[in-house]
Design an enzyme around this catalytic site. Sequence first.
Site, PDB file in Angstrom:
ATOM      1  N   GLU A   1       2.466  -8.703  13.119  1.00 44.81           N
ATOM      2  CA  GLU A   1       1.601  -9.147  14.207  1.00 44.81           C
ATOM      3  C   GLU A   1       1.046 -10.533  13.940  1.00 44.81           C
ATOM      4  O   GLU A   1       0.568 -11.209  14.831  1.00 44.81           O
ATOM      5  CB  GLU A   1       0.471  -8.134  14.469  1.00 44.81           C
ATOM      6  CG  GLU A   1      -0.422  -7.860  13.293  1.00 44.81           C
ATOM      7  CD  GLU A   1       0.045  -6.724  12.397  1.00 44.81           C
ATOM      8  OE1 GLU A   1      -0.792  -6.175  11.677  1.00 44.81           O
ATOM      9  OE2 GLU A   1       1.243  -6.402  12.384  1.00 44.81           O
TER      10      GLU A   1
ATOM     11  N   ARG B   1       0.808  -1.227   0.000  1.00 46.23           N
ATOM     12  CA  ARG B   1       0.000   0.000   0.000  1.00 46.23           C
ATOM     13  C   ARG B   1       0.839   1.274   0.000  1.00 46.23           C
ATOM     14  O   ARG B   1       0.384   2.310  -0.452  1.00 46.23           O
ATOM     15  CB  ARG B   1      -0.989  -0.020   1.157  1.00 46.23           C
ATOM     16  CG  ARG B   1      -2.121  -1.001   0.926  1.00 46.23           C
ATOM     17  CD  ARG B   1      -3.076  -1.030   2.106  1.00 46.23           C
ATOM     18  NE  ARG B   1      -4.220  -1.851   1.826  1.00 46.23           N
ATOM     19  CZ  ARG B   1      -4.288  -3.156   2.050  1.00 46.23           C
ATOM     20  NH1 ARG B   1      -3.238  -3.784   2.558  1.00 46.23           N
ATOM     21  NH2 ARG B   1      -5.378  -3.833   1.770  1.00 46.23           N
TER      22      ARG B   1
END
Length: 179
Positions: free
Chosen positions: A105, A68
Amino acid sequence: MSSAEEQLEYVKSHISTYPDFPKKGIIFRDIFGALTDGKACRYLRDLLVQHIRSQHPDVELIVGLDSRGFLLNLLLATELGIGCAPIRKKGKLAGELVGVEYKLEYGSDIFEMQRSAIKPGQKVIIVDDLLATGGSLAAATQLVRKLGGVILESVVVIELQELQGRQKLDCNVHSLIQY
């Protein structure tokens, strides 16, 4: 024209939220909702460019993170009249590469850059859509420094403050929107 605060609120109102993505317990904040709205997209560009111009007029290169960050780095570099370079996931770039492994994560990965992407001493801003746990951005800063770049700042659209990703970074960070 709207004020910067009104522009920011407009962009924020177009950020999409997806609970339990990519796995249960994660609330995914997605800039694509803002990018599909022409006005929000323009405001996002304007807010980021204004920040960079006012705080870092000497920036020489915008580095965008896979994937992104790519949506932002070319746009910002074009508006600022400077170059841009990608940081990609392993196996996506040709040529002589430098890499760094990092943890997410929900897993781990490797970032790479072409060795020729950054000139020693070049003033760099790293851009991405999201700062969560800080693993990918920390790896990006490590990679830029390995290539001799001087990091002026990392700029993100969204920061998930509860994950404290900023604590993992040893550079200035600017986030437009905080959750």
